[in-house]
Enzyme design. Structure first.
Site, PDB file in Angstrom:
ATOM      1  N   MET A 173       0.858  -1.171   0.000  1.00 18.13           N
ATOM      2  CA  MET A 173       0.000   0.000   0.000  1.00 18.13           C
ATOM      3  C   MET A 173       0.891   1.216   0.000  1.00 18.13           C
ATOM      4  O   MET A 173       1.805   1.278   0.804  1.00 18.13           O
ATOM      5  CB  MET A 173      -0.888  -0.064   1.207  1.00 18.13           C
ATOM      6  CG  MET A 173      -1.796   1.091   1.653  1.00 18.13           C
ATOM      7  SD  MET A 173      -1.540   2.760   1.291  1.00 18.13           S
ATOM      8  CE  MET A 173      -1.010   3.417   2.836  1.00 18.13           C
ATOM      9  N   PRO A 174       0.682   2.156  -0.795  1.00 19.43           N
ATOM     10  CA  PRO A 174      -0.208   2.206  -1.943  1.00 19.43           C
ATOM     11  C   PRO A 174       0.505   1.824  -3.245  1.00 19.43           C
ATOM     12  O   PRO A 174       1.722   1.804  -3.316  1.00 19.43           O
ATOM     13  CB  PRO A 174      -0.656   3.659  -1.989  1.00 19.43           C
ATOM     14  CG  PRO A 174       0.511   4.414  -1.454  1.00 19.43           C
ATOM     15  CD  PRO A 174       1.140   3.508  -0.420  1.00 19.43           C
ATOM     16  N   HIS A 175      -0.316   1.579  -4.238  1.00 17.41           N
ATOM     17  CA  HIS A 175       0.183   1.328  -5.594  1.00 17.41           C
ATOM     18  C   HIS A 175      -0.332   2.450  -6.484  1.00 17.41           C
ATOM     19  O   HIS A 175      -1.514   2.781  -6.443  1.00 17.41           O
ATOM     20  CB  HIS A 175      -0.325  -0.016  -6.121  1.00 17.41           C
ATOM     21  CG  HIS A 175       0.039  -0.230  -7.556  1.00 17.41           C
ATOM     22  ND1 HIS A 175       1.331  -0.482  -7.961  1.00 17.41           N
ATOM     23  CD2 HIS A 175      -0.706  -0.205  -8.682  1.00 17.41           C
ATOM     24  CE1 HIS A 175       1.352  -0.611  -9.279  1.00 17.41           C
ATOM     25  NE2 HIS A 175       0.136  -0.446  -9.744  1.00 17.41           N
TER      26      HIS A 175
ATOM     27  N   SER B 230       4.539   1.075  -4.460  1.00 17.94           N
ATOM     28  CA  SER B 230       4.871   0.565  -5.791  1.00 17.94           C
ATOM     29  C   SER B 230       4.313   1.521  -6.839  1.00 17.94           C
ATOM     30  O   SER B 230       3.258   2.116  -6.646  1.00 17.94           O
ATOM     31  CB  SER B 230       4.332  -0.852  -6.008  1.00 17.94           C
ATOM     32  OG  SER B 230       2.933  -0.891  -5.829  1.00 17.94           O
TER      33      SER B 230
END
Length: 73
Positions: free
Chosen positions: A1-3, A40
């Protein structure tokens, strides 16, 4: 988290993409308190002549109420 999934026109260099990903990561870390390992980033390039059909019509327009930054086009 988060992408985060970034879509942009063709022509951005790998070096530019790396810098974009680094800066987005830094902002997310700053505002969420999450470590770098939790973030990411994907960057996809889309040709300008198909942007409206592939990105705007399918992803932006149907989700306009969810966008925190709306496009000006």
């Amino acid at each position: 988290m988060p992408h985060v999934n970034v879509k942009m026109y063709l022509g951005t260099s790998e070096e530019q993409k790396e810098k974009i990903a680094q800066e987005i990561t830094a902002v997310i870390m700053k505002h969420t308190g999450k470590p770098e390992a939790a973030v990411s980033i994907a960057i996809s390039e889309v040709a300008e002549d198909v942007w409206m059909q592939q990105v705007y019509d399918k992803e932006i327009k149907p989700n306009m109420e969810k966008l925190y930054k709306k496009p000006g086009y």
